[in-house]
Design a protein around this motif. Structure first.
Motif, PDB file in Angstrom:
ATOM      1  N   GLY A   1       0.779  -1.233   0.000  1.00 41.41           N
ATOM      2  CA  GLY A   1       0.000   0.000   0.000  1.00 41.41           C
ATOM      3  C   GLY A   1       0.810   1.283   0.000  1.00 41.41           C
ATOM      4  N   PHE A   2       2.001   1.278  -0.576  1.00 41.51           N
ATOM      5  CA  PHE A   2       2.824   2.487  -0.551  1.00 41.51           C
ATOM      6  C   PHE A   2       2.397   3.447  -1.657  1.00 41.51           C
ATOM      7  CE2 PHE A   2       5.475  -0.092   2.100  1.00 41.51           C
ATOM      8  CZ  PHE A   2       6.103   0.828   2.928  1.00 41.51           C
ATOM      9  N   LYS A   3       2.248   4.718  -1.283  1.00 45.77           N
ATOM     10  CA  LYS A   3       1.895   5.769  -2.231  1.00 45.77           C
ATOM     11  C   LYS A   3       2.850   6.941  -2.038  1.00 45.77           C
ATOM     12  CE  LYS A   3      -2.994   4.580  -2.582  1.00 45.77           C
ATOM     13  NZ  LYS A   3      -4.393   5.056  -2.413  1.00 45.77           N
ATOM     14  N   THR A   4       3.329   7.490  -3.140  1.00 44.59           N
ATOM     15  CA  THR A   4       4.261   8.620  -3.100  1.00 44.59           C
ATOM     16  C   THR A   4       3.484   9.923  -3.209  1.00 44.59           C
ATOM     17  OG1 THR A   4       5.916   7.238  -4.186  1.00 44.59           O
ATOM     18  CG2 THR A   4       6.336   9.595  -4.146  1.00 44.59           C
ATOM     19  N   ILE A   5       3.829  10.909  -2.382  1.00 45.80           N
ATOM     20  CA  ILE A   5       3.131  12.181  -2.411  1.00 45.80           C
ATOM     21  C   ILE A   5       3.457  12.922  -3.699  1.00 45.80           C
ATOM     22  CG2 ILE A   5       3.138  12.354   0.101  1.00 45.80           C
ATOM     23  CD1 ILE A   5       5.399  14.414  -0.172  1.00 45.80           C
ATOM     24  N   PHE A   6       2.628  13.899  -4.020  1.00 43.24           N
ATOM     25  CA  PHE A   6       2.844  14.698  -5.226  1.00 43.24           C
ATOM     26  C   PHE A   6       4.149  15.472  -5.099  1.00 43.24           C
ATOM     27  CE2 PHE A   6       2.351  18.643  -7.656  1.00 43.24           C
ATOM     28  CZ  PHE A   6       2.065  18.117  -8.895  1.00 43.24           C
ATOM     29  N   GLY A   7       5.005  15.350  -6.096  1.00 38.36           N
ATOM     30  CA  GLY A   7       6.314  15.980  -6.068  1.00 38.36           C
ATOM     31  C   GLY A   7       7.428  15.047  -5.652  1.00 38.36           C
ATOM     32  N   GLY A   8       7.076  13.879  -5.081  1.00 40.72           N
ATOM     33  CA  GLY A   8       8.088  12.899  -4.699  1.00 40.72           C
ATOM     34  C   GLY A   8       8.781  13.251  -3.407  1.00 40.72           C
ATOM     35  N   GLY A   9       9.718  12.392  -3.024  1.00 33.25           N
ATOM     36  CA  GLY A   9      10.503  12.631  -1.817  1.00 33.25           C
ATOM     37  C   GLY A   9       9.975  11.940  -0.576  1.00 33.25           C
ATOM     38  N   LYS A  10       8.709  11.510  -0.583  1.00 34.09           N
ATOM     39  CA  LYS A  10       8.146  10.848   0.591  1.00 34.09           C
ATOM     40  C   LYS A  10       7.087   9.860   0.143  1.00 34.09           C
ATOM     41  CE  LYS A  10       5.666  11.666   4.922  1.00 34.09           C
ATOM     42  NZ  LYS A  10       5.003  12.666   5.805  1.00 34.09           N
ATOM     43  N   SER A  11       7.149   8.654   0.695  1.00 37.65           N
ATOM     44  CA  SER A  11       6.158   7.607   0.426  1.00 37.65           C
ATOM     45  C   SER A  11       5.628   7.081   1.751  1.00 37.65           C
ATOM     46  CB  SER A  11       6.770   6.462  -0.388  1.00 37.65           C
ATOM     47  OG  SER A  11       7.293   6.935  -1.609  1.00 37.65           O
ATOM     48  N   THR A  12       4.354   6.724   1.765  1.00 31.47           N
ATOM     49  CA  THR A  12       3.706   6.234   2.975  1.00 31.47           C
ATOM     50  C   THR A  12       2.972   4.942   2.653  1.00 31.47           C
ATOM     51  OG1 THR A  12       3.405   8.484   3.775  1.00 31.47           O
ATOM     52  CG2 THR A  12       2.119   6.787   4.842  1.00 31.47           C
ATOM     53  N   GLY A  13       3.118   3.951   3.538  1.00 32.14           N
ATOM     54  CA  GLY A  13       2.446   2.671   3.342  1.00 32.14           C
ATOM     55  C   GLY A  13       2.292   1.947   4.664  1.00 32.14           C
ATOM     56  N   PHE A  14       2.048   0.633   4.584  1.00 32.33           N
ATOM     57  CA  PHE A  14       1.816  -0.191   5.764  1.00 32.33           C
ATOM     58  C   PHE A  14       2.845  -1.323   5.821  1.00 32.33           C
ATOM     59  CE2 PHE A  14      -2.231   1.533   4.335  1.00 32.33           C
ATOM     60  CZ  PHE A  14      -2.691   2.148   5.488  1.00 32.33           C
TER      61      PHE A  14
END
Length: 238
Positions: free
Chosen positions: A152-165
């Motif tokens: 479930g990883f998704k990268t924020i708009f613009g890149g540099g940070k991804s969030t998942g479980f």
């Protein structure tokens, strides 16, 4: 018409005529994005201070680790300022840095696992591979990377940070027991059943004729039984 348009697109600023145009950057933000350093050491130090009422003697190892980390970062900045040929500079060490933070940590005794939200900071880099995240989490929680599931990883708009479980199971048996089938197939623990489109449609139509748990017992051998009964009826007529 062109002259009128040019005249409307100009404004006077302190006696100078400047054309109106968009800026290549956003105001009130820095031109270059820095990289956060020594976050894990700082978090450990703050936690220790809070537990021991901000006494340095009780948190001596954490203080030494934080000071050593800041000294290493300062040494890297002195050594590794590199130009990419376009006039801008970046640090060769910080370019490859990956920071992983976990939050909303919970121990789920019912499913024999630890579960958490994972934030991956990767400034200047593409999305980090799950295998790398597994290895980092295995080092953080002192376990085997085979027991860790990342999804479930998704990268924020613009890149540099991804969030998942992330899920960390106690052993491999619990992982195979509680993980959904599509993730087990992805990990290679199960084989995907390959059926043609015609077979899937025929199975769906056969399942319509039964109710409840009998739908799971509908197989592909029903058609052969019908054909056998048809030939038996022909032999009876003859």
């Amino acid at each position: 018409m062109v002259q009128v348009t040019r005249a409307l697109c100009k404004k006077r600023v302190k006696g100078l005529i400047k054309e109106m145009k968009l800026r290549p950057y956003i105001s009130n933000t820095g031109q270059s994005v820095g990289n956060a350093t020594c976050l894990n050491e700082m978090a450990n130090l703050m936690t220790c201070w809070k537990e021991h009422e901000f006494q340095d003697t009780a948190c001596a190892p954490e203080v030494k680790a934080f000071i050593a980390c800041t000294a290493q970062v300062a040494a890297n900045k002195e050594q590794g300022s590199v130009s990419d040929g376009t006039g801008s500079k970046y640090s060769a060490e910080s370019e490859g840095a990956i920071t992983i933070r976990t939050r909303k940590f919970m121990t789920n005794r019912l499913l024999n696992r630890k579960q958490m939200v994972v934030d991956v900071l990767h400034p200047g880099k593409a999305t980090v591979k799950k295998s790398v995240i597994k290895e980092k989490l295995a080092q953080m929680y002192k376990c085997t990377a085979d027991y860790i599931i990342c999804f479930g990883f998704k990268t924020i708009f613009g890149g540099g940070k991804s969030t998942g479980f992330a899920l960390i199971y106690d052993n491999l048996d619990y992982l195979k027991k509680f993980e959904p089938k599509h993730r087990l197939v992805r990990l290679g623990f199960l084989e995907r059943k390959k059926a043609t489109r015609k077979q899937r449609k025929e199975r769906k139509n056969r399942q319509k004729k039964v109710r409840g748990t009998a739908k799971t017992k509908v197989g592909s051998g029903k058609k052969q039984v019908k054909i056998k009964r048809f030939y038996d009826s022909l032999t009876d007529v003859v």
